[in-house]
Design an enzyme around this catalytic site. Sequence first.
Site, mmCIF file in Angstrom:
data_model
loop_
_atom_site.group_PDB
_atom_site.id
_atom_site.type_symbol
_atom_site.label_atom_id
_atom_site.label_comp_id
_atom_site.label_asym_id
_atom_site.label_seq_id
_atom_site.Cartn_x
_atom_site.Cartn_y
_atom_site.Cartn_z
ATOM 1 N N ALA A 163 34.451 -1.560 -5.451
ATOM 2 C CA ALA A 163 34.193 -0.180 -5.004
ATOM 3 C C ALA A 163 34.078 -0.137 -3.488
ATOM 4 O O ALA A 163 33.311 0.635 -2.925
ATOM 5 C CB ALA A 163 32.914 0.352 -5.658
ATOM 6 N N VAL A 204 39.122 0.259 -0.249
ATOM 7 C CA VAL A 204 40.350 0.569 -1.002
ATOM 8 C C VAL A 204 39.984 1.115 -2.385
ATOM 9 O O VAL A 204 40.501 2.153 -2.816
ATOM 10 C CB VAL A 204 41.264 -0.673 -1.143
ATOM 11 C CG1 VAL A 204 42.491 -0.331 -1.988
ATOM 12 C CG2 VAL A 204 41.705 -1.178 0.224
ATOM 13 N N HIS A 252 53.895 -10.208 0.722
ATOM 14 C CA HIS A 252 53.129 -9.326 1.588
ATOM 15 C C HIS A 252 52.658 -10.150 2.774
ATOM 16 O O HIS A 252 52.023 -11.162 2.609
ATOM 17 C CB HIS A 252 51.939 -8.788 0.794
ATOM 18 C CG HIS A 252 51.165 -7.749 1.516
ATOM 19 N ND1 HIS A 252 51.762 -6.693 2.150
ATOM 20 C CD2 HIS A 252 49.836 -7.589 1.672
ATOM 21 C CE1 HIS A 252 50.818 -5.928 2.675
ATOM 22 N NE2 HIS A 252 49.646 -6.449 2.409
HETATM 23 O O1 TXD Z 1 48.650 -4.293 0.560
HETATM 24 C C1 TXD Z 1 47.697 -4.782 0.033
HETATM 25 N N1 TXD Z 1 47.815 -5.434 -1.114
HETATM 26 C C2 TXD Z 1 46.357 -4.652 0.640
HETATM 27 C C3 TXD Z 1 45.350 -5.605 0.266
HETATM 28 C C4 TXD Z 1 46.025 -3.547 1.449
HETATM 29 C C5 TXD Z 1 44.729 -3.326 1.833
HETATM 30 C C6 TXD Z 1 43.647 -4.214 1.437
HETATM 31 N N2 TXD Z 1 44.071 -5.417 0.823
HETATM 32 C C7 TXD Z 1 43.060 -6.310 0.229
HETATM 33 O O2 TXD Z 1 42.338 -5.593 -0.761
HETATM 34 C C8 TXD Z 1 41.990 -6.799 1.193
HETATM 35 O O3 TXD Z 1 42.455 -7.888 1.956
HETATM 36 C C9 TXD Z 1 40.918 -7.215 0.213
HETATM 37 O O4 TXD Z 1 41.227 -8.485 -0.350
HETATM 38 C C10 TXD Z 1 41.020 -6.144 -0.895
HETATM 39 C C11 TXD Z 1 39.970 -5.034 -0.814
HETATM 40 O O5 TXD Z 1 39.992 -4.458 0.459
HETATM 41 P P1 TXD Z 1 38.810 -3.447 0.904
HETATM 42 O O6 TXD Z 1 39.138 -2.975 2.273
HETATM 43 O O7 TXD Z 1 38.535 -2.470 -0.174
HETATM 44 O O8 TXD Z 1 37.587 -4.483 0.994
HETATM 45 P P2 TXD Z 1 36.032 -4.149 0.854
HETATM 46 O O9 TXD Z 1 35.732 -2.785 1.378
HETATM 47 O O10 TXD Z 1 35.326 -5.333 1.396
HETATM 48 O O11 TXD Z 1 35.794 -4.079 -0.740
HETATM 49 C C12 TXD Z 1 35.863 -5.178 -1.591
HETATM 50 C C13 TXD Z 1 34.818 -4.964 -2.659
HETATM 51 C C14 TXD Z 1 33.367 -5.019 -2.153
HETATM 52 O O12 TXD Z 1 32.697 -3.810 -2.445
HETATM 53 C C15 TXD Z 1 32.759 -6.195 -2.905
HETATM 54 O O13 TXD Z 1 31.388 -6.015 -3.239
HETATM 55 C C16 TXD Z 1 33.634 -6.231 -4.143
HETATM 56 O O14 TXD Z 1 34.941 -6.005 -3.654
HETATM 57 N N3 TXD Z 1 33.553 -7.480 -4.895
HETATM 58 C C17 TXD Z 1 33.515 -7.521 -6.243
HETATM 59 N N4 TXD Z 1 33.586 -6.549 -7.170
HETATM 60 C C18 TXD Z 1 33.521 -6.909 -8.463
HETATM 61 N N5 TXD Z 1 33.415 -8.199 -8.876
HETATM 62 C C19 TXD Z 1 33.361 -9.203 -7.976
HETATM 63 N N6 TXD Z 1 33.262 -10.473 -8.397
HETATM 64 C C20 TXD Z 1 33.418 -8.879 -6.594
HETATM 65 N N7 TXD Z 1 33.371 -9.612 -5.455
HETATM 66 C C21 TXD Z 1 33.466 -8.749 -4.416
#
Ligand code: TXD
Length: 311
Positions: free
Chosen positions: A10, A13, A175
Site C-alpha cells: 500500500a 504505487v 525493464h
Molecule cells: O515499472 C515498474 N515495474 C516499476 C516498479 C515502476 C515503479 C515502481 N517500481 C517498483 O515497485 C519499485 O522499485 C518497488 O520495488 C515497487 C513499489 O514501489 P513504491 O514506490 O510503491 O514503493 P513504496 O512506496 O516503498 O511501497 C512499497 C510497499 C510499502 O508500503 C511496504 O510496507 C510494502 O510495500 N511491503 C510489503 N507489503 C506486503 N507484504 C510484504 N512482505 C511487504 N514488504 C514491504
Amino acid sequence: MQKKVTVVGAGNVGATVAQRVAEKELADVVLIDVVEGLPQGRALDLQEAAPIEKHDARIIGANTYEASEGSDLIIITAGLPRKPGMSRGDLLTTNAKIVKIVVEQVAPLSPHAILVVVTNPLDAMCHVALETSKFPKNRVLGMAGVLDSARFRSFIAAELNVSVENTHAFVLGGHGRTMVPLPRYSTVAGIPITELMSADRIDALVERTRLGGAEIVDLLKTGSAYYAPASAVAEMTESILKDKKKILPCAAYLEGEYDIHGLFVGVPVKLGKEGVEQIIEVILTKEERSALQKSADSVQSLVKDLNEMGL
Ligand code: TXD
C-alpha cells in the site's frame, strides 16, 4: 463491483493503483501491506472520496490475506526501493524474499487469479512469482513496457506538439537501461516517427525513455515514480478484467518466441481475461535483435543470481 482486485503493497504505487482501479469502477479493491494501519488508512481515505468521485467500488485495507480470497487479479507492488548503499544484488535478494512470501500467501486463496508483478527488479521478480505460484505462464506477467512506452509517447507528443492520443510507441526488452525502444514501430497518427523527426532527436528521446525512471528519482530524491506506473497497471487491469484484448508491451514468459527461452522479457502481448492470450512477434532488424538479446542476457544474469541464492 463484480470483480475483485487485490493490491499487495500500500505504498506509493499500490495506493495509486487502488485509486485508479476504484475510480474507473473496474473492481472492488483489497489493499494489503505489512505496515499496521497503512492499508486500512489509505483504503478508508479512498473510500471517503467515492461520493465525490462518483464510484461505487469498495476499497478495504488489511494486514492479512483473508479478504483477498477469490480475487480475479492480484497486483504485487510490495518491496523495498533501492536505498543509498544498497547494491543491486541486495535489492534483488530482499525483494525476491518479499515477493515469495507474498505470493505464497496470496496465490492459494485465489487460485484462478492473474498475477501482475510491479516490484523491481521487475523481470526477475516475475520469475519468483511464476515459480512460487505455480500458475500457468499466461497468468503471470509484469508491468514495465506500458510505462516505458507511455514515457516515450509523452516525449514524442511534446517534441512534435501533437496530442498524446495520436501517439503509439513500441518498447521491447527488460525493464531498465537495456530496454529496447523501437522507433520504426513508434508512430504518430500511423506515421512512423522516423519520418517525422531527425535521427538525433529520436536518439535523444530514446535515451530519455531509457533513463525515465532515474530522471524521476533524481527529482523526487526520496522515492520513485508512481503516477505513471499506476496508470500503466490500471490500463493492464482494464484490458484483463474487461477482456478487451489490447496489445500491450508486458513482461511475459518466453519459450522460444524472439528466440528467447525460459525468461520473462518485455514483448507485445494480447491481454484479455486469460491474461497473456498471445505473444505478438514482430520482425526485427539485426541490430534490434541483438539489443533485445543483450537485454534478455541481463535478465538472465539476475535469474541466475536468484537460483544460486536458492530463491
Ligand atoms: O515499472 C515498474 N515495474 C516499476 C516498479 C515502476 C515503479 C515502481 N517500481 C517498483 O515497485 C519499485 O522499485 C518497488 O520495488 C515497487 C513499489 O514501489 P513504491 O514506490 O510503491 O514503493 P513504496 O512506496 O516503498 O511501497 C512499497 C510497499 C510499502 O508500503 C511496504 O510496507 C510494502 O510495500 N511491503 C510489503 N507489503 C506486503 N507484504 C510484504 N512482505 C511487504 N514488504 C514491504
